[in-house]
Design a protein around this motif. Structure first.
Motif, PDB file in Angstrom:
ATOM      1  N   SER A 459       0.819  -1.216   0.000  1.00 50.56           N
ATOM      2  CA  SER A 459       0.000   0.000   0.000  1.00 50.56           C
ATOM      3  C   SER A 459       0.853   1.266   0.000  1.00 50.56           C
ATOM      4  O   SER A 459       0.344   2.370  -0.171  1.00 50.56           O
ATOM      5  CB  SER A 459      -0.942   0.008   1.218  1.00 50.56           C
ATOM      6  OG  SER A 459      -0.209   0.195   2.428  1.00 50.56           O
ATOM      7  N   HIS A 460       2.173   1.106   0.187  1.00 54.47           N
ATOM      8  CA  HIS A 460       3.076   2.263   0.139  1.00 54.47           C
ATOM      9  C   HIS A 460       3.286   2.656  -1.327  1.00 54.47           C
ATOM     10  O   HIS A 460       3.622   1.812  -2.166  1.00 54.47           O
ATOM     11  CB  HIS A 460       4.421   1.918   0.777  1.00 54.47           C
ATOM     12  CG  HIS A 460       5.284   3.111   1.053  1.00 54.47           C
ATOM     13  ND1 HIS A 460       5.868   3.849   0.057  1.00 54.47           N
ATOM     14  CD2 HIS A 460       5.653   3.704   2.227  1.00 54.47           C
ATOM     15  CE1 HIS A 460       6.565   4.842   0.576  1.00 54.47           C
ATOM     16  NE2 HIS A 460       6.452   4.775   1.898  1.00 54.47           N
ATOM     17  N   PRO A 461       3.111   3.917  -1.653  1.00 51.38           N
ATOM     18  CA  PRO A 461       3.176   4.327  -3.069  1.00 51.38           C
ATOM     19  C   PRO A 461       4.534   4.111  -3.736  1.00 51.38           C
ATOM     20  O   PRO A 461       4.607   4.035  -4.964  1.00 51.38           O
ATOM     21  CB  PRO A 461       2.818   5.818  -3.017  1.00 51.38           C
ATOM     22  CG  PRO A 461       3.058   6.249  -1.602  1.00 51.38           C
ATOM     23  CD  PRO A 461       2.781   5.052  -0.762  1.00 51.38           C
ATOM     24  N   LYS A 462       5.599   3.994  -2.944  1.00 51.71           N
ATOM     25  CA  LYS A 462       6.932   3.851  -3.547  1.00 51.71           C
ATOM     26  C   LYS A 462       7.408   2.394  -3.630  1.00 51.71           C
ATOM     27  O   LYS A 462       8.522   2.140  -4.084  1.00 51.71           O
ATOM     28  CB  LYS A 462       7.951   4.674  -2.750  1.00 51.71           C
ATOM     29  CG  LYS A 462       7.711   6.179  -2.811  1.00 51.71           C
ATOM     30  CD  LYS A 462       8.762   6.937  -2.020  1.00 51.71           C
ATOM     31  CE  LYS A 462       8.516   8.449  -2.079  1.00 51.71           C
ATOM     32  NZ  LYS A 462       9.519   9.195  -1.279  1.00 51.71           N
ATOM     33  N   ILE A 463       6.581   1.462  -3.169  1.00 54.25           N
ATOM     34  CA  ILE A 463       6.970   0.046  -3.165  1.00 54.25           C
ATOM     35  C   ILE A 463       6.227  -0.704  -4.267  1.00 54.25           C
ATOM     36  O   ILE A 463       4.997  -0.667  -4.342  1.00 54.25           O
ATOM     37  CB  ILE A 463       6.696  -0.585  -1.789  1.00 54.25           C
ATOM     38  CG1 ILE A 463       7.611   0.046  -0.741  1.00 54.25           C
ATOM     39  CG2 ILE A 463       6.904  -2.099  -1.845  1.00 54.25           C
ATOM     40  CD1 ILE A 463       7.356  -0.426   0.677  1.00 54.25           C
ATOM     41  N   ARG A 464       6.996  -1.391  -5.129  1.00 59.99           N
ATOM     42  CA  ARG A 464       6.394  -2.121  -6.251  1.00 59.99           C
ATOM     43  C   ARG A 464       6.079  -3.568  -5.885  1.00 59.99           C
ATOM     44  O   ARG A 464       5.045  -4.109  -6.259  1.00 59.99           O
ATOM     45  CB  ARG A 464       7.342  -2.091  -7.456  1.00 59.99           C
ATOM     46  CG  ARG A 464       6.810  -2.855  -8.676  1.00 59.99           C
ATOM     47  CD  ARG A 464       7.610  -2.533  -9.935  1.00 59.99           C
ATOM     48  NE  ARG A 464       8.984  -2.975  -9.862  1.00 59.99           N
ATOM     49  CZ  ARG A 464       9.395  -4.203 -10.210  1.00 59.99           C
ATOM     50  NH1 ARG A 464       8.539  -5.116 -10.617  1.00 59.99           N
ATOM     51  NH2 ARG A 464      10.673  -4.520 -10.118  1.00 59.99           N
ATOM     52  N   ASP A 465       6.998  -4.209  -5.210  1.00 61.92           N
ATOM     53  CA  ASP A 465       6.798  -5.604  -4.835  1.00 61.92           C
ATOM     54  C   ASP A 465       7.526  -5.851  -3.517  1.00 61.92           C
ATOM     55  O   ASP A 465       8.400  -5.068  -3.119  1.00 61.92           O
ATOM     56  CB  ASP A 465       7.339  -6.539  -5.923  1.00 61.92           C
ATOM     57  CG  ASP A 465       6.728  -7.929  -5.855  1.00 61.92           C
ATOM     58  OD1 ASP A 465       7.112  -8.797  -6.668  1.00 61.92           O
ATOM     59  OD2 ASP A 465       5.855  -8.167  -4.979  1.00 61.92           O
ATOM     60  N   CYS A 466       7.149  -6.931  -2.849  1.00 63.35           N
ATOM     61  CA  CYS A 466       7.774  -7.195  -1.549  1.00 63.35           C
ATOM     62  C   CYS A 466       7.527  -8.643  -1.134  1.00 63.35           C
ATOM     63  O   CYS A 466       6.685  -9.345  -1.705  1.00 63.35           O
ATOM     64  CB  CYS A 466       7.211  -6.264  -0.477  1.00 63.35           C
ATOM     65  SG  CYS A 466       5.472  -6.554  -0.143  1.00 63.35           S
ATOM     66  N   ALA A 467       8.263  -9.060  -0.124  1.00 61.17           N
ATOM     67  CA  ALA A 467       8.060 -10.365   0.511  1.00 61.17           C
ATOM     68  C   ALA A 467       8.544 -10.262   1.947  1.00 61.17           C
ATOM     69  O   ALA A 467       9.515  -9.554   2.227  1.00 61.17           O
ATOM     70  CB  ALA A 467       8.816 -11.460  -0.224  1.00 61.17           C
ATOM     71  N   VAL A 468       7.863 -10.957   2.853  1.00 61.66           N
ATOM     72  CA  VAL A 468       8.233 -10.926   4.269  1.00 61.66           C
ATOM     73  C   VAL A 468       8.575 -12.338   4.733  1.00 61.66           C
ATOM     74  O   VAL A 468       7.847 -13.294   4.426  1.00 61.66           O
ATOM     75  CB  VAL A 468       7.083 -10.338   5.122  1.00 61.66           C
ATOM     76  CG1 VAL A 468       7.380 -10.466   6.613  1.00 61.66           C
ATOM     77  CG2 VAL A 468       6.841  -8.877   4.749  1.00 61.66           C
ATOM     78  N   MET A 486      11.560  -1.370  -5.097  1.00 55.91           N
ATOM     79  CA  MET A 486      11.011  -0.012  -5.211  1.00 55.91           C
ATOM     80  C   MET A 486      10.394   0.230  -6.585  1.00 55.91           C
ATOM     81  O   MET A 486      10.767  -0.413  -7.579  1.00 55.91           O
ATOM     82  CB  MET A 486      12.114   1.024  -4.954  1.00 55.91           C
ATOM     83  CG  MET A 486      12.519   1.128  -3.493  1.00 55.91           C
ATOM     84  SD  MET A 486      13.701   2.464  -3.216  1.00 55.91           S
ATOM     85  CE  MET A 486      15.200   1.733  -3.855  1.00 55.91           C
ATOM     86  N   GLN A 487       9.457   1.166  -6.619  1.00 52.23           N
ATOM     87  CA  GLN A 487       8.902   1.614  -7.886  1.00 52.23           C
ATOM     88  C   GLN A 487      10.020   2.266  -8.713  1.00 52.23           C
ATOM     89  O   GLN A 487      10.951   2.870  -8.157  1.00 52.23           O
ATOM     90  CB  GLN A 487       7.790   2.643  -7.647  1.00 52.23           C
ATOM     91  CG  GLN A 487       6.555   2.107  -6.963  1.00 52.23           C
ATOM     92  CD  GLN A 487       5.654   1.342  -7.923  1.00 52.23           C
ATOM     93  OE1 GLN A 487       6.067   0.964  -9.010  1.00 52.23           O
ATOM     94  NE2 GLN A 487       4.427   1.113  -7.504  1.00 52.23           N
ATOM     95  N   PRO A 488       9.947   2.148 -10.044  1.00 56.32           N
ATOM     96  CA  PRO A 488      10.970   2.799 -10.885  1.00 56.32           C
ATOM     97  C   PRO A 488      11.060   4.294 -10.591  1.00 56.32           C
ATOM     98  O   PRO A 488      10.047   4.975 -10.415  1.00 56.32           O
ATOM     99  CB  PRO A 488      10.447   2.550 -12.313  1.00 56.32           C
ATOM    100  CG  PRO A 488       9.554   1.359 -12.194  1.00 56.32           C
ATOM    101  CD  PRO A 488       8.947   1.427 -10.827  1.00 56.32           C
ATOM    102  N   ASP A 489      12.292   4.764 -10.502  1.00 58.71           N
ATOM    103  CA  ASP A 489      12.580   6.198 -10.293  1.00 58.71           C
ATOM    104  C   ASP A 489      12.084   6.723  -8.947  1.00 58.71           C
ATOM    105  O   ASP A 489      11.906   7.933  -8.765  1.00 58.71           O
ATOM    106  CB  ASP A 489      11.982   7.047 -11.428  1.00 58.71           C
ATOM    107  CG  ASP A 489      12.469   6.614 -12.793  1.00 58.71           C
ATOM    108  OD1 ASP A 489      11.628   6.530 -13.706  1.00 58.71           O
ATOM    109  OD2 ASP A 489      13.672   6.331 -12.923  1.00 58.71           O
ATOM    110  N   LYS A 490      11.828   5.808  -8.002  1.00 56.76           N
ATOM    111  CA  LYS A 490      11.415   6.222  -6.662  1.00 56.76           C
ATOM    112  C   LYS A 490      12.454   5.744  -5.654  1.00 56.76           C
ATOM    113  O   LYS A 490      13.154   4.744  -5.871  1.00 56.76           O
ATOM    114  CB  LYS A 490      10.051   5.632  -6.295  1.00 56.76           C
ATOM    115  CG  LYS A 490       8.910   6.060  -7.203  1.00 56.76           C
ATOM    116  CD  LYS A 490       8.518   7.498  -6.971  1.00 56.76           C
ATOM    117  CE  LYS A 490       7.294   7.867  -7.797  1.00 56.76           C
ATOM    118  NZ  LYS A 490       6.904   9.283  -7.603  1.00 56.76           N
ATOM    119  N   GLU A 491      12.544   6.456  -4.548  1.00 58.46           N
ATOM    120  CA  GLU A 491      13.462   6.054  -3.487  1.00 58.46           C
ATOM    121  C   GLU A 491      12.752   6.064  -2.145  1.00 58.46           C
ATOM    122  O   GLU A 491      11.931   6.956  -1.866  1.00 58.46           O
ATOM    123  CB  GLU A 491      14.677   6.986  -3.432  1.00 58.46           C
ATOM    124  CG  GLU A 491      15.657   6.767  -4.572  1.00 58.46           C
ATOM    125  CD  GLU A 491      16.958   7.545  -4.379  1.00 58.46           C
ATOM    126  OE1 GLU A 491      17.766   7.547  -5.300  1.00 58.46           O
ATOM    127  OE2 GLU A 491      17.126   8.147  -3.288  1.00 58.46           O
TER     128      GLU A 491
END
Length: 545
Positions: A459-468, A486-491
């Motif tokens: 749900s974070h706008p700068k995160i594209r994919d994740c795993a826990v 991270m999303q492209p061009d985001k930090e």
């Protein structure tokens, strides 16, 4: 022949010596019978306030509360929630509800507002008893909880209009029907008495339905449990495990119904914990592994006289051989350290160790059948062969509330509950847990579902994919750690990600294992995350440090 061989590999714990029902037609009837029988001895002591209750006082208070409940329309199948730290009020509310055929709902008081709202909307309690900490959260969402007709503060303040105080329900008049009141009969194996919340791999907590017969079976087993009956010193147990958890909840009932005096603590503070064992001469402590590690390693232990402590019971997560041996060395009066295995869906433990075979979780409990099945074929396996542990018997839950699909995924058509845990048993029928099919992370005995954390991260706008995944930790068992793309061009920084999760989730779900930025999350062709590969990556990083 294959069927016969398969049945041969089903292990049964044996029958109880005494009746599960004890001549009672409901758990409520058993409560009244046992509290009357246990009499005027002290049952519960609050270690912080010093307040105490005898068994008969608990019964008298429960009957008064049941009378008030009856007048308020609380009856069979009504849900009564308790969202509180450990308290001597807890069993009173529990017993009053059960006497009327209602369902008790212990709730984790540290739930976030979102988690709490989910649980309350799922279970729809008509009455809700809350401590100071949880009441503040509940008051903010009360307009969204139409089922809650009665909201009661267990503290000194109401915090809002329309909130009752627990003390309002009692007066000084004697209870006239204390020796004659008999709760109505119920269908023991169908009527739900307790619902405890259990997190699954699908995310949000599910409500595990435990029947009158489930709970009566736990009480009957504990009455004959050699860990209690064969202790050569007077029993005085520590009630630190949270009563909202099935382990702590059943121990509190055992204290009241099987006459095992309990000294309760509402929170863990190192010096308070040690001083309580010392001053109250605690002989048995039921703990989770982080607290056993504390006994093994904390320098504070040397400042207290813990010579009364004879037995330590440990559940909710594995305990290492090293820690067990350190406790024995440091506290030579501790003659027995026992581990066990169970889950909310089995009402409590179904396997426990009564010998000194370190590493094993023990043998099958009485009343229970256990088998280890091949993950591919589903056939029962013999000794020293690893597979999924499956359980059958009167401790297995009725099912999940309003979730037939999840129930069917866990309990098959023959009544076997598939635990999702991998293990085996040796030639002496002692069990060992070696892995989990399920991806649940065990943090200090809490179940942390990766899928729930992943939803928050995504749900974070700068995160594209994740795993826990869980990172092994000696003190906590496992720490939740996140791999983030991270999303492209985001930090985004590690601290930002940690704070994002912390703002939305309860404490046990915080990312204490860290955040690791990667270019891609490894997955199968069908899209399932390869968590083992991620755990191996973490292990490799650790070994290079």
């Amino acid at each position: 022949m294959e069927q016969a061989a398969s049945e041969h590999f089903v292990l049964y714990g044996g029958d109880l010596r005494n009746s599960i029902e004890d001549g009672c037609n409901s758990l409520g009837e058993l409560v009244v019978k046992r509290l009357n029988r246990n009499g005027d001895d002290v049952a519960l002591v609050d270690a912080i306030s010093g307040k105490s209750l005898t068994y008969r006082q608990i019964l008298a208070h429960a009957l008064k509360l049941a009378n008030r409940f009856h007048r308020l329309g609380i009856k069979r199948n009504s849900v009564v929630g308790i969202c509180s730290e450990n308290s001597i009020h807890f069993p009173i509310i529990t017993f009053a509800t059960i006497m009327l055929g209602g369902m008790v709902l212990p709730i984790n008081y540290s739930y976030s507002t979102a988690e709490l709202k989910h649980v309350l909307l799922l279970t729809k309690p008509i009455a809700l008893f809350a401590s100071e900490q949880s009441l503040r959260k509940i008051v903010t969402m009360r307009d969204a909880l139409p089922s809650v007709k009665l909201l009661v503060s267990l503290g000194k303040d109401r915090h809002s209009r329309g909130v009752a105080l627990f003390s309002d329900f009692f007066d000084n008049s004697p209870v006239s029907n204390m020796h004659t009141f008999t709760p109505q009969p119920v269908p023991l194996k169908k009527q739900v008495a307790v619902m405890v919340m259990s997190s699954g791999t699908t995310g949000l907590p599910k409500a595990v339905q435990l029947t009158h017969h489930n709970v009566m079976t736990v009480m009957a087993y504990q009455a004959e449990d050699p860990r209690y009956t064969e202790l050569p010193v007077p029993l005085r147990v520590l009630g630190l495990l949270p009563f909202y958890h099935v382990f702590g909840f059943m121990l509190s009932l055992n204290s009241c119904l099987n006459k095992v005096p309990m000294v309760m603590l509402s929170r863990f503070e190192p010096n308070l914990f040690l001083r309580t064992i010392q001053d109250h001469r605690i002989t048995m402590a039921s703990l989770v592994p982080p607290l056993v590690v504390f006994l093994a390693k904390s320098p504070l232990v040397e400042s207290y006289d813990l010579s009364s402590l004879y037995a330590v019971l440990c559940g909710a997560a594995p305990l290492s051989r090293e820690i067990e041996e350190l406790v024995r060395y440091r506290l030579p009066n501790v003659q027995t350290i026992r581990t066990g295995y169970g889950m909310s869906e089995t009402s409590l433990g179904v396997i426990s160790r009564t010998n000194d075979k370190v590493g094993s979780v023990g043998k099958v409990h009485k009343t229970t059948h256990v088998k280890v099945v091949d993950l591919e074929t589903g056939c029962a396996l013999g000794s020293n062969r690893t597979g999924e542990i499956c359980i059958k018997g009167p401790l297995v839950m009725k099912g999940y509330l309003h979730n037939d699909r999840a129930t069917a995924e866990m309990i098959d058509s023959d009544g076997w509950l598939h635990t999702g845990d991998i293990g085996y048993y040796d030639e002496e029928q002692d069990f060992y847990i070696v892995d989990r099919i399920k991806d649940l992370i065990k943090y200090k005995g809490f179940q942390v579902p990766p899928a729930e954390l992943e939803d928050v991260l995504l749900s974070h706008p700068k995160i594209r994919d994740c795993a826990v995944v869980g990172v092994p930790d000696e003190l906590a068992g496992e720490l939740p750690a996140a791999f983030v793309v991270m999303q492209p061009d985001k930090e985004v920084t590690e601290q930002e990600v940690i704070e994002w999760v912390a703002s939305k989730m309860s404490p046990q779900k915080h990312l204490r294992g860290g955040v690791f930025f990667v270019d891609e999350i490894p997955k199968t062709g069908s899209g399932k995350i390869l968590r083992r590969q991620l755990r191996d990556t973490l292990q490799q990083r650790k070994s290079k440090l």
